[in-house]
Design a protein around this motif. Structure first.
Motif, PDB file in Angstrom:
ATOM      1  N   PHE A  21       0.845  -1.193   0.000  1.00 33.50           N
ATOM      2  CA  PHE A  21       0.000   0.000   0.000  1.00 33.50           C
ATOM      3  C   PHE A  21       0.878   1.239   0.000  1.00 33.50           C
ATOM      4  O   PHE A  21       2.097   1.162   0.213  1.00 33.50           O
ATOM      5  CB  PHE A  21      -0.959   0.005   1.198  1.00 33.50           C
ATOM      6  CG  PHE A  21      -0.277  -0.010   2.542  1.00 33.50           C
ATOM      7  CD1 PHE A  21      -0.053   1.163   3.247  1.00 33.50           C
ATOM      8  CD2 PHE A  21       0.125  -1.204   3.114  1.00 33.50           C
ATOM      9  CE1 PHE A  21       0.565   1.142   4.489  1.00 33.50           C
ATOM     10  CE2 PHE A  21       0.735  -1.245   4.359  1.00 33.50           C
ATOM     11  CZ  PHE A  21       0.961  -0.067   5.046  1.00 33.50           C
ATOM     12  N   SER A  72      -3.918   0.929  -2.129  1.00 36.42           N
ATOM     13  CA  SER A  72      -3.495  -0.387  -1.644  1.00 36.42           C
ATOM     14  C   SER A  72      -3.913  -1.456  -2.635  1.00 36.42           C
ATOM     15  O   SER A  72      -4.780  -1.232  -3.484  1.00 36.42           O
ATOM     16  CB  SER A  72      -4.102  -0.676  -0.267  1.00 36.42           C
ATOM     17  OG  SER A  72      -5.518  -0.600  -0.302  1.00 36.42           O
ATOM     18  N   VAL A 102      -5.592  -5.351   1.691  1.00 36.63           N
ATOM     19  CA  VAL A 102      -6.916  -5.229   2.312  1.00 36.63           C
ATOM     20  C   VAL A 102      -7.337  -6.556   2.928  1.00 36.63           C
ATOM     21  O   VAL A 102      -7.999  -6.596   3.968  1.00 36.63           O
ATOM     22  CB  VAL A 102      -7.951  -4.744   1.281  1.00 36.63           C
ATOM     23  CG1 VAL A 102      -9.336  -4.651   1.916  1.00 36.63           C
ATOM     24  CG2 VAL A 102      -7.540  -3.384   0.722  1.00 36.63           C
ATOM     25  N   GLN A 116      -6.778   0.241   3.519  1.00 36.04           N
ATOM     26  CA  GLN A 116      -7.375   0.679   2.267  1.00 36.04           C
ATOM     27  C   GLN A 116      -7.598   2.184   2.340  1.00 36.04           C
ATOM     28  O   GLN A 116      -7.646   2.766   3.432  1.00 36.04           O
ATOM     29  CB  GLN A 116      -8.682  -0.054   1.992  1.00 36.04           C
ATOM     30  CG  GLN A 116      -9.749   0.109   3.057  1.00 36.04           C
ATOM     31  CD  GLN A 116     -10.997  -0.692   2.720  1.00 36.04           C
ATOM     32  OE1 GLN A 116     -11.528  -0.567   1.611  1.00 36.04           O
ATOM     33  NE2 GLN A 116     -11.465  -1.502   3.660  1.00 36.04           N
ATOM     34  N   ARG A 152     -15.692   1.448   1.019  1.00 31.30           N
ATOM     35  CA  ARG A 152     -14.695   2.458   1.391  1.00 31.30           C
ATOM     36  C   ARG A 152     -15.164   3.248   2.612  1.00 31.30           C
ATOM     37  O   ARG A 152     -16.272   3.761   2.629  1.00 31.30           O
ATOM     38  CB  ARG A 152     -14.462   3.410   0.225  1.00 31.30           C
ATOM     39  CG  ARG A 152     -13.481   4.520   0.567  1.00 31.30           C
ATOM     40  CD  ARG A 152     -13.125   5.345  -0.641  1.00 31.30           C
ATOM     41  NE  ARG A 152     -12.290   6.465  -0.256  1.00 31.30           N
ATOM     42  CZ  ARG A 152     -11.616   7.183  -1.122  1.00 31.30           C
ATOM     43  NH1 ARG A 152     -11.661   6.905  -2.393  1.00 31.30           N
ATOM     44  NH2 ARG A 152     -10.886   8.195  -0.726  1.00 31.30           N
TER      45      ARG A 152
END
Length: 282
Positions: free
Chosen positions: A125, A136, A141, A148, A279
């Motif tokens: 990342f 990333s 993740v 992330q 996200r």
């Protein structure tokens, strides 16, 4: 963070480090009636070979141009290592804050780094200077949902119970991250993102307040770490941080053929079939 604190960072640093050096470590009698946790100002001055009045002026910000010899002597008394001494010299050499412009440019990940993240076969990342995750790959993740974009690594470490359980040695991790955070920011303490993050953590984390007050300075570069993954269990990983265009490319990888290597391959297989995570916000 007050204007006074920003204006006398050299004095703040000297006071914080002085409080961490016991008389015994400095080689002088401690006595029974001490009211300070570490060395007294006059003791630092005596051991550094300077006058007590001059050292007092340094701590109070009344002398902003100490010589290299004086600073090196004080660094020796305060038991500063090479990184900490470099930081001390940088504080003394800093220009007045009013002459510096606020750093407000957004951190952007070059396209070639996105391509690189997609091609490497280990968790990788990109992080910014205050540990914001900027990009990333899928395996990163899978290793940790907190790796992330949208997460801040220091915030997760201090405030997220899942991240605290993920770290096998959480206490040591927090010490290293906070010390590296201070060094990363260095003189840019007017950076809006830095001010925002420090303000949030100072209000929300007792651990942050305690370690931030110590003024520890450390590089957080290569090394090894052990984490507790909720699916595959314990993973022993090496960590490399590579500077690219003012950002850091971070890679985690196991010893080839090790048990952790086998577990990471299992994790990679699971990641290929997993749904993308939503996200988060910062």
């Amino acid at each position: 963070m007050s204007d006074d604190d920003r204006g006398n960072r050299l004095g703040d640093y000297l006071r914080a480090r002085r409080a961490l050096v016991t008389p015994e470590r400095a080689g002088i009698p401690g006595g029974a009636n001490r009211r300070v946790p570490g060395l007294r100002r006059e003791e630092v001055a005596l051991l550094a070979g300077i006058s007590a009045d001059y050292y007092l002026r340094l701590e109070r910000g009344r002398d902003t141009n100490p010589s290299l010899q004086v600073l090196e002597s004080i660094a020796r008394v305060l038991r500063l290592d090479e990184v900490e001494q470099e930081y001390l010299l940088g504080l003394a050499a800093a220009r007045p804050r009013r002459q510096r412009q606020r750093r407000q440019r957004p951190e952007r990940v070059p396209a070639r780094l996105h391509h690189l993240l997609a091609s490497v076969q280990v968790p990788a990342f990109v992080e910014g200077r205050v540990f914001d995750v900027l990009a990333s790959n899928q395996l990163a993740v899978a290793l940790s949902p907190r790796l992330q974009p949208g997460y801040n690594r220091l915030r997760s470490l201090l405030l997220d119970p899942e991240e605290q359980a993920f770290q096998q040695d959480w206490a040591r991790s927090t010490e290293g991250f906070i010390a590296a955070f201070r060094k990363s920011v260095s003189e840019d303490v007017d950076d809006p993102r830095f001010v925002e993050l420090v303000g949030e953590l100072a209000l929300s984390s007792e651990r942050f307040r305690a370690l931030w007050a110590r003024h520890d300075i450390r590089d957080l570069a290569g090394g090894s770490t052990t984490v507790n993954h909720p699916v595959v269990g314990e993973l022993r990983l090496h960590r490399d941080k590579l500077p690219v265009d003012g950002l850091l490319l971070v890679l985690y990888y196991p010893d080839q053929g090790s048990e952790s290597d086998e577990k990471l391959q299992v994790l990679a297989s699971l990641a290929r079939t997993a749904e993308p995570s939503a996200r988060p916000g910062r």
